[in-house]
Write an enzyme that holds these catalytic residues in place. Sequence first.
Site, short mmCIF file in Angstrom:
data_model
loop_
_atom_site.label_atom_id
_atom_site.label_comp_id
_atom_site.label_asym_id
_atom_site.label_seq_id
_atom_site.Cartn_x
_atom_site.Cartn_y
_atom_site.Cartn_z
N HIS A 60 0.86 -1.19 0.00
CA HIS A 60 0.00 0.00 0.00
C HIS A 60 0.89 1.23 0.00
CE1 HIS A 60 -3.77 2.20 0.72
NE2 HIS A 60 -3.00 3.05 1.37
N CYS A 61 0.67 2.12 -0.95
CA CYS A 61 1.52 3.30 -1.13
C CYS A 61 0.87 4.53 -0.50
CB CYS A 61 1.78 3.53 -2.62
SG CYS A 61 2.75 5.02 -2.96
N LEU A 62 1.53 5.12 0.48
CA LEU A 62 1.02 6.32 1.15
C LEU A 62 0.93 7.50 0.19
CD1 LEU A 62 2.88 6.36 4.60
CD2 LEU A 62 0.42 6.17 4.26
N GLY A 81 -2.08 6.89 -1.99
CA GLY A 81 -3.30 6.56 -1.26
C GLY A 81 -3.99 5.31 -1.73
N CYS A 82 -3.25 4.40 -2.36
CA CYS A 82 -3.86 3.16 -2.84
C CYS A 82 -2.82 2.04 -2.87
CB CYS A 82 -4.47 3.36 -4.23
SG CYS A 82 -3.25 3.75 -5.50
#
Length: 281
Positions: free
Chosen positions: A123-125, A128-129
């Site tokens: 999950h990539c901060l 956001g997804c």
Amino acid sequence: MILRRNFLPHILPDISATLFLSVCVAITFWFELFVVVPEFHAPGSLAYNLTFAAAVFLLLNVKGNMLAVMLVDTSIKGRILTPPEDPEQKKQWRLCSVCETMAPPRSWHCNTCKTCILKRDHHCLFTGCCIGHHNHRYFMMLMLFLFIGSTYASFYNHYFIWYHHAKMYKSYWTVLKLVMPLFMLTLDTTSGNFYLAIFELNLIAIAISGMLLIYHGKIILKGGVVHERRKPMYNLGWKQNLKIVFGERWYLVWILPFIESKLPHDGIHWEKVGSNSAKNR
């Protein structure tokens, strides 16, 4: 390609990180072209126009790939999930109690995205997804162009700060500012401090994007994702592994995020890939 309808981040850490990256990229673009570069090349000259074109190309790829990561749906939503009839192969599928469906191999449920992600990597901060089968390419290109863009900007910034404005910056006070840039900005809001903060942000971006490129690049070349990094089970050789992430036209995807490169796999049925990988081991 399926697109996400609600693609904007919806939890505070994701919103903050995504907004931070977007704002920093925009500010850096403005700073380089309208503050730094005019001190090296006269506006309207060939050198300035070429630099401007290169900057727009980098910005288009950073923003375009970032948007593609957020827009492209890599979840199980809207996809036909048909487990194989073979009992042994069917064992690789699992029941997701949250999604209430049989999920294929290499898919994992994300509590933030609230769905199972096909070939989930992480999950990539900053977008956001989740990064999965269908947007993995765009994430890697985002990291690549962040690295190139930050390096390009830092080259100009180095000479801008340490040579063109050496009298202002060559002091022990500057070293303290570099150690605590955000703290110093609260005490001194002059343009000199602001420029120094952008200089340091670009150095940080080089380090982070560079480390992520090396880390994820090694995993991709072995045919894996993050949670498979210690024991890759789907290794088909570096070239085929690249195609699974970047598509059949993997050698062209660096030009623009809009270039079509069809993925050779659906991200659902990995049984054959696993069998071929086992033969190569």
